[in-house]
Design a protein around this motif. Sequence first.
Motif, short mmCIF file in Angstrom:
data_model
loop_
_atom_site.label_atom_id
_atom_site.label_comp_id
_atom_site.label_asym_id
_atom_site.label_seq_id
_atom_site.Cartn_x
_atom_site.Cartn_y
_atom_site.Cartn_z
N ARG A 77 10.24 -29.78 19.94
CA ARG A 77 10.41 -29.79 18.52
C ARG A 77 10.45 -28.54 17.94
O ARG A 77 11.20 -28.27 17.01
CB ARG A 77 9.29 -30.72 18.00
CG ARG A 77 9.38 -32.26 18.50
CD ARG A 77 10.75 -32.91 17.84
NE ARG A 77 10.88 -32.69 16.42
CZ ARG A 77 10.32 -33.56 15.40
NH1 ARG A 77 9.39 -34.49 15.66
NH2 ARG A 77 10.36 -33.13 14.27
N TYR A 78 9.59 -27.72 18.51
CA TYR A 78 9.80 -26.38 18.24
C TYR A 78 9.66 -25.23 19.26
O TYR A 78 9.09 -25.68 20.38
CB TYR A 78 8.28 -25.95 17.48
CG TYR A 78 8.02 -26.87 16.28
CD1 TYR A 78 7.40 -27.94 16.20
CD2 TYR A 78 8.53 -26.53 15.02
CE1 TYR A 78 7.16 -28.92 15.19
CE2 TYR A 78 8.22 -27.28 13.94
CZ TYR A 78 7.47 -28.35 14.11
OH TYR A 78 7.52 -29.29 12.99
N PRO A 135 11.16 -32.64 4.65
CA PRO A 135 10.75 -31.35 4.24
C PRO A 135 10.63 -30.48 5.52
O PRO A 135 10.65 -29.45 5.72
CB PRO A 135 9.48 -31.44 3.52
CG PRO A 135 9.54 -32.55 2.62
CD PRO A 135 10.42 -33.51 3.17
N GLY A 136 10.34 -31.31 6.50
CA GLY A 136 9.95 -30.77 7.88
C GLY A 136 11.25 -30.65 8.63
O GLY A 136 11.34 -29.97 9.84
N GLY A 137 12.28 -31.23 8.22
CA GLY A 137 13.57 -30.84 8.74
C GLY A 137 14.42 -32.14 9.25
O GLY A 137 15.72 -31.82 9.62
N ARG A 138 13.77 -33.15 9.66
CA ARG A 138 14.51 -34.24 10.02
C ARG A 138 15.67 -35.01 9.10
O ARG A 138 14.97 -35.29 8.25
CB ARG A 138 13.45 -35.57 10.78
CG ARG A 138 14.04 -36.75 11.10
CD ARG A 138 13.00 -37.39 11.93
NE ARG A 138 13.98 -38.46 13.06
CZ ARG A 138 13.51 -39.12 13.92
NH1 ARG A 138 12.28 -38.73 14.25
NH2 ARG A 138 14.28 -39.59 14.78
N LEU A 168 20.06 -29.80 15.49
CA LEU A 168 20.17 -31.38 15.49
C LEU A 168 20.93 -31.80 16.37
O LEU A 168 22.31 -31.69 16.49
CB LEU A 168 20.68 -31.70 13.86
CG LEU A 168 19.52 -31.34 13.02
CD1 LEU A 168 20.53 -31.54 11.40
CD2 LEU A 168 18.26 -31.81 12.93
N MET A 222 17.42 -24.89 12.53
CA MET A 222 17.11 -26.23 13.20
C MET A 222 18.46 -26.58 13.94
O MET A 222 19.59 -26.41 13.36
CB MET A 222 16.70 -27.03 12.06
CG MET A 222 16.79 -28.50 12.49
SD MET A 222 15.05 -28.75 13.06
CE MET A 222 13.99 -28.99 11.65
N GLY A 231 18.76 -36.97 15.75
CA GLY A 231 17.37 -36.89 16.29
C GLY A 231 16.80 -36.19 15.30
O GLY A 231 17.08 -35.58 14.24
N PRO A 232 15.23 -35.83 15.59
CA PRO A 232 14.27 -35.24 14.54
C PRO A 232 14.66 -33.60 14.73
O PRO A 232 14.17 -32.93 13.75
CB PRO A 232 13.06 -35.40 15.19
CG PRO A 232 13.27 -35.58 16.74
CD PRO A 232 14.58 -36.42 16.69
N GLY A 233 15.26 -33.05 15.41
CA GLY A 233 15.68 -31.54 15.43
C GLY A 233 14.76 -30.81 16.35
O GLY A 233 13.56 -31.22 16.41
N ARG A 278 13.30 -26.94 16.22
CA ARG A 278 13.39 -25.79 15.19
C ARG A 278 13.15 -24.52 16.47
O ARG A 278 12.29 -24.22 16.84
CB ARG A 278 12.16 -25.85 14.21
CG ARG A 278 12.27 -24.65 13.17
CD ARG A 278 11.30 -24.73 12.12
NE ARG A 278 11.34 -25.71 11.29
CZ ARG A 278 12.45 -25.59 10.33
NH1 ARG A 278 13.08 -24.78 10.15
NH2 ARG A 278 12.61 -26.93 9.62
#
Lengths: 107, 115
Positions: free
Chosen positions: B9-10, A39-42, B90, B88, B107-109, B111
């Motif tokens: 991350r953000y 849900p957070g995007g990963r 990635l 997002m 990777g976790p991205g 945003r």
Amino acid sequence: GQQVQQSPASLVLQEGENAELQCNFSSTATRLQWFYQHPGGRLVSLFYNPSGTKHTGRLTSTTVTNERRGSLHISSSQTTDSGTYFCAINMGYKLTFGTGTSLLVDP
Amino acid sequence: DTTVKQNPRYKLARVGKPVNLICSQTMNHDTMYWYQKKPNQAPKLLLFYYDKILNREADTFEKFQSSRPNNSFCSLYIGSAGLEYSAMYLCASSRDRDISSYEQYFGPGTRLTVL
């Protein structure tokens, strides 16, 4: 037309139920990969499955390349399985993703 | 270690301002990718580096730039952010550009929100 189609687009389950997610693709891909998006995007890779069947815990991936389809089976679903599931196929040098199946597992 | 890292991350950016996103991997992978992911849409490939060679997708060619100063790092650069860039982002890497043979690791991205 869309080269990777996923179904269903969304799915709601009660905890404990099983789910079958489908992926159909329009080209002769040689690799299919399943991803789970938190849900957070990963984006997390679940299976890298060129053909045949693979198992990890409650998840089973089946790919039938010559029929241009794959499936992801989730058994005994849990609320933590909620999220979006993507399949992707290799087309030349890149992965082409489907639009995803949004899964919600209710307690 | 199959970790791909992304920073930040953000990210909050103003319209018209530049944005620089960073990705790193320590797997000695030859190929690094950048994807854009918007809500309810599939991830879309923007560009990738195979070794030192940059390949940009035709439909996003003019919107994004990238650099790869060494094997481990790759950046994504937006010269002038617009509202449509909110998404997002990635980063992924693979051992080779022949993805029929090698898996991509994501990777976790990051945003990005453009205001």
